[in-house]
Design an enzyme around this catalytic site. Sequence first.
Site, PDB file in Angstrom:
ATOM      1  N   SER A   1       0.869  -1.182   0.000  1.00 24.37           N
ATOM      2  CA  SER A   1       0.000   0.000   0.000  1.00 24.37           C
ATOM      3  C   SER A   1       0.898   1.222   0.000  1.00 24.37           C
ATOM      4  O   SER A   1       2.074   1.125   0.384  1.00 24.37           O
ATOM      5  CB  SER A   1      -0.850  -0.006   1.278  1.00 24.37           C
ATOM      6  OG  SER A   1      -1.502   1.235   1.451  1.00 24.37           O
TER       7      SER A   1
ATOM      8  N   TYR B   1      -2.258   0.148  10.956  1.00 25.74           N
ATOM      9  CA  TYR B   1      -2.261  -0.304   9.559  1.00 25.74           C
ATOM     10  C   TYR B   1      -0.957   0.062   8.857  1.00 25.74           C
ATOM     11  O   TYR B   1      -0.350  -0.785   8.189  1.00 25.74           O
ATOM     12  CB  TYR B   1      -3.457   0.317   8.820  1.00 25.74           C
ATOM     13  CG  TYR B   1      -3.573  -0.130   7.380  1.00 25.74           C
ATOM     14  CD1 TYR B   1      -3.851  -1.459   7.057  1.00 25.74           C
ATOM     15  CD2 TYR B   1      -3.402   0.768   6.335  1.00 25.74           C
ATOM     16  CE1 TYR B   1      -3.956  -1.875   5.727  1.00 25.74           C
ATOM     17  CE2 TYR B   1      -3.513   0.358   5.004  1.00 25.74           C
ATOM     18  CZ  TYR B   1      -3.783  -0.966   4.709  1.00 25.74           C
ATOM     19  OH  TYR B   1      -3.886  -1.383   3.401  1.00 25.74           O
TER      20      TYR B   1
HETATM   21  N1  LIG Z   1      -8.763  -0.683  -0.878  1.00 22.81           N
HETATM   22  C1  LIG Z   1      -7.729   0.091  -0.670  1.00 22.81           C
HETATM   23  O1  LIG Z   1      -7.855   1.339  -0.620  1.00 22.81           O
HETATM   24  C2  LIG Z   1      -6.359  -0.511  -0.496  1.00 22.81           C
HETATM   25  C3  LIG Z   1      -5.266   0.299  -0.768  1.00 22.81           C
HETATM   26  C4  LIG Z   1      -3.988  -0.236  -0.641  1.00 22.81           C
HETATM   27  C5  LIG Z   1      -3.818  -1.532  -0.275  1.00 22.81           C
HETATM   28  N2  LIG Z   1      -4.897  -2.320   0.005  1.00 22.81           N
HETATM   29  C6  LIG Z   1      -4.632  -3.723   0.369  1.00 22.81           C
HETATM   30  O2  LIG Z   1      -5.151  -4.549  -0.648  1.00 22.81           O
HETATM   31  C7  LIG Z   1      -5.449  -5.852  -0.123  1.00 22.81           C
HETATM   32  C8  LIG Z   1      -6.861  -6.245  -0.543  1.00 22.81           C
HETATM   33  O3  LIG Z   1      -7.760  -5.307   0.004  1.00 22.81           O
HETATM   34  P1  LIG Z   1      -9.134  -4.914  -0.705  1.00 22.81           P
HETATM   35  O4  LIG Z   1      -9.137  -3.434  -0.843  1.00 22.81           O
HETATM   36  O5  LIG Z   1      -9.379  -5.742  -1.889  1.00 22.81           O
HETATM   37  O6  LIG Z   1     -10.129  -5.255   0.520  1.00 22.81           O
HETATM   38  P2  LIG Z   1     -11.428  -6.210   0.620  1.00 22.81           P
HETATM   39  O7  LIG Z   1     -12.365  -5.906  -0.502  1.00 22.81           O
HETATM   40  O8  LIG Z   1     -11.907  -6.037   2.020  1.00 22.81           O
HETATM   41  O9  LIG Z   1     -10.826  -7.680   0.416  1.00 22.81           O
HETATM   42  C9  LIG Z   1      -9.973  -8.252   1.383  1.00 22.81           C
HETATM   43  C10 LIG Z   1      -9.816  -9.724   1.100  1.00 22.81           C
HETATM   44  O10 LIG Z   1      -8.922 -10.281   2.091  1.00 22.81           O
HETATM   45  C11 LIG Z   1      -9.515 -11.460   2.597  1.00 22.81           C
HETATM   46  N3  LIG Z   1      -9.053 -11.707   3.974  1.00 22.81           N
HETATM   47  C12 LIG Z   1      -9.114 -10.880   5.044  1.00 22.81           C
HETATM   48  N4  LIG Z   1      -8.638 -11.497   6.134  1.00 22.81           N
HETATM   49  C13 LIG Z   1      -8.280 -12.759   5.743  1.00 22.81           C
HETATM   50  C14 LIG Z   1      -7.744 -13.878   6.412  1.00 22.81           C
HETATM   51  N5  LIG Z   1      -7.482 -13.878   7.738  1.00 22.81           N
HETATM   52  N6  LIG Z   1      -7.476 -15.008   5.697  1.00 22.81           N
HETATM   53  C15 LIG Z   1      -7.747 -15.049   4.374  1.00 22.81           C
HETATM   54  N7  LIG Z   1      -8.268 -14.015   3.685  1.00 22.81           N
HETATM   55  C16 LIG Z   1      -8.541 -12.886   4.362  1.00 22.81           C
HETATM   56  C17 LIG Z   1     -11.006 -11.225   2.526  1.00 22.81           C
HETATM   57  O11 LIG Z   1     -11.689 -12.472   2.426  1.00 22.81           O
HETATM   58  P3  LIG Z   1     -12.534 -13.175   3.604  1.00 22.81           P
HETATM   59  O12 LIG Z   1     -13.115 -12.073   4.447  1.00 22.81           O
HETATM   60  O13 LIG Z   1     -13.558 -13.978   2.849  1.00 22.81           O
HETATM   61  O14 LIG Z   1     -11.536 -14.016   4.317  1.00 22.81           O
HETATM   62  C18 LIG Z   1     -11.114 -10.484   1.199  1.00 22.81           C
HETATM   63  O15 LIG Z   1     -11.187 -11.402   0.130  1.00 22.81           O
HETATM   64  C19 LIG Z   1      -5.227  -5.744   1.379  1.00 22.81           C
HETATM   65  O16 LIG Z   1      -3.957  -6.269   1.680  1.00 22.81           O
HETATM   66  C20 LIG Z   1      -5.262  -4.241   1.634  1.00 22.81           C
HETATM   67  O17 LIG Z   1      -4.512  -3.892   2.773  1.00 22.81           O
HETATM   68  C21 LIG Z   1      -6.169  -1.841  -0.123  1.00 22.81           C
END
Ligand SMILES: NC(=O)c1ccc[n+]([C@@H]2O[C@H](COP(=O)([O-])OP(=O)(O)OC[C@H]3O[C@@H](n4cnc5c(N)ncnc54)[C@H](OP(=O)(O)O)[C@@H]3O)[C@@H](O)[C@H]2O)c1
Length: 250
Positions: A134, A147
């Site tokens: 990120s 975070y």
């Molecule tokens: N959205 C943003 O603004 C942003 C920006 C920079 C980086 N990120 C990073 O991008 C990545 C994906 O985030 P996203 O934005 O796509 O969020 P999201 O829509 O909330 O998706 C998160 C995914 O992670 C899975 N997950 C969470 N805890 C888990 C666990 N203990 N074991 C296995 N799977 C788990 C969830 O699946 P289940 O709940 O079904 O397990 C879900 O599929 C993360 O690492 C986040 O920090 C996000």
Amino acid sequence: MTKTPKIAVVTGGSAGFGAATVRLLAARGWHVLAGARRLDKLRQVTEPVGAEALALDVTDPASVEAFAAALPPAVHLLVNNAGLASGFQSVAEAEDARWDTMYQTNVLGLMRVTRALLPRLAASGDGHVMNIGSISGFEVYVGGAGYTASKHAVRAVTKTLRLELLGQPIRVTEICPGLAETEFSLVRFDGDADRAASVYTGMEPLTADDVAECVVWAAERPSHVNIDEIVVRPRAQATSQVVHRRPEGP
Ligand SMILES: NC(=O)c1ccc[n+]([C@@H]2O[C@H](COP(=O)([O-])OP(=O)(O)OC[C@H]3O[C@@H](n4cnc5c(N)ncnc54)[C@H](OP(=O)(O)O)[C@@H]3O)[C@@H](O)[C@H]2O)c1
């Protein structure tokens, strides 16, 4: 002659970037195995595109072990995407449970899955570890220490892997997105949809597909080309907290 598909593993494939990455990789001819805790939701992503869904909780060592054991002996790409933010509190006010969840998921989970898959990545002869970091891996903001510390750690792990895997046929990449609209803010704010929506008010965030495009582009460079990192933000975002928002309408 049809080519044997390359094998990709995506953690957190049930939503957001992970789901978009599963779909795009499958569309590009990869065979994809995806893991997440919500297996029903994961299957809704994998089944239509011929990918495989496996239960995975990256915070649980036994779950990671079972997940790895169910994978084929050779894997070309691991997308360490499972991750979350929990809360928006100052260090003075934050709760241990939120820090624990973020550190267990974003850092220890990522390392655990990577360790479990390294033999399979090496066995492919053309492996790739892709960590979803990120901009919080190199920026900080008030209320974000739990975070940002975890994403700074992802950056440290990524760089360490690049040193430790030198000489092995395994590439290491970090993708660092800025503001993107997924379930991320809903999770961060404990399901408060209004508060989650306010994160994106008056600006156009990245979509999950925008990030998946970066993942797949980096993965599909020739085997000798290592994309170290991609920083991708919305045009309206200069830093984590400096965001151009359109003035509210009447
Ligand atoms: N959205 C943003 O603004 C942003 C920006 C920079 C980086 N990120 C990073 O991008 C990545 C994906 O985030 P996203 O934005 O796509 O969020 P999201 O829509 O909330 O998706 C998160 C995914 O992670 C899975 N997950 C969470 N805890 C888990 C666990 N203990 N074991 C296995 N799977 C788990 C969830 O699946 P289940 O709940 O079904 O397990 C879900 O599929 C993360 O690492 C986040 O920090 C996000």
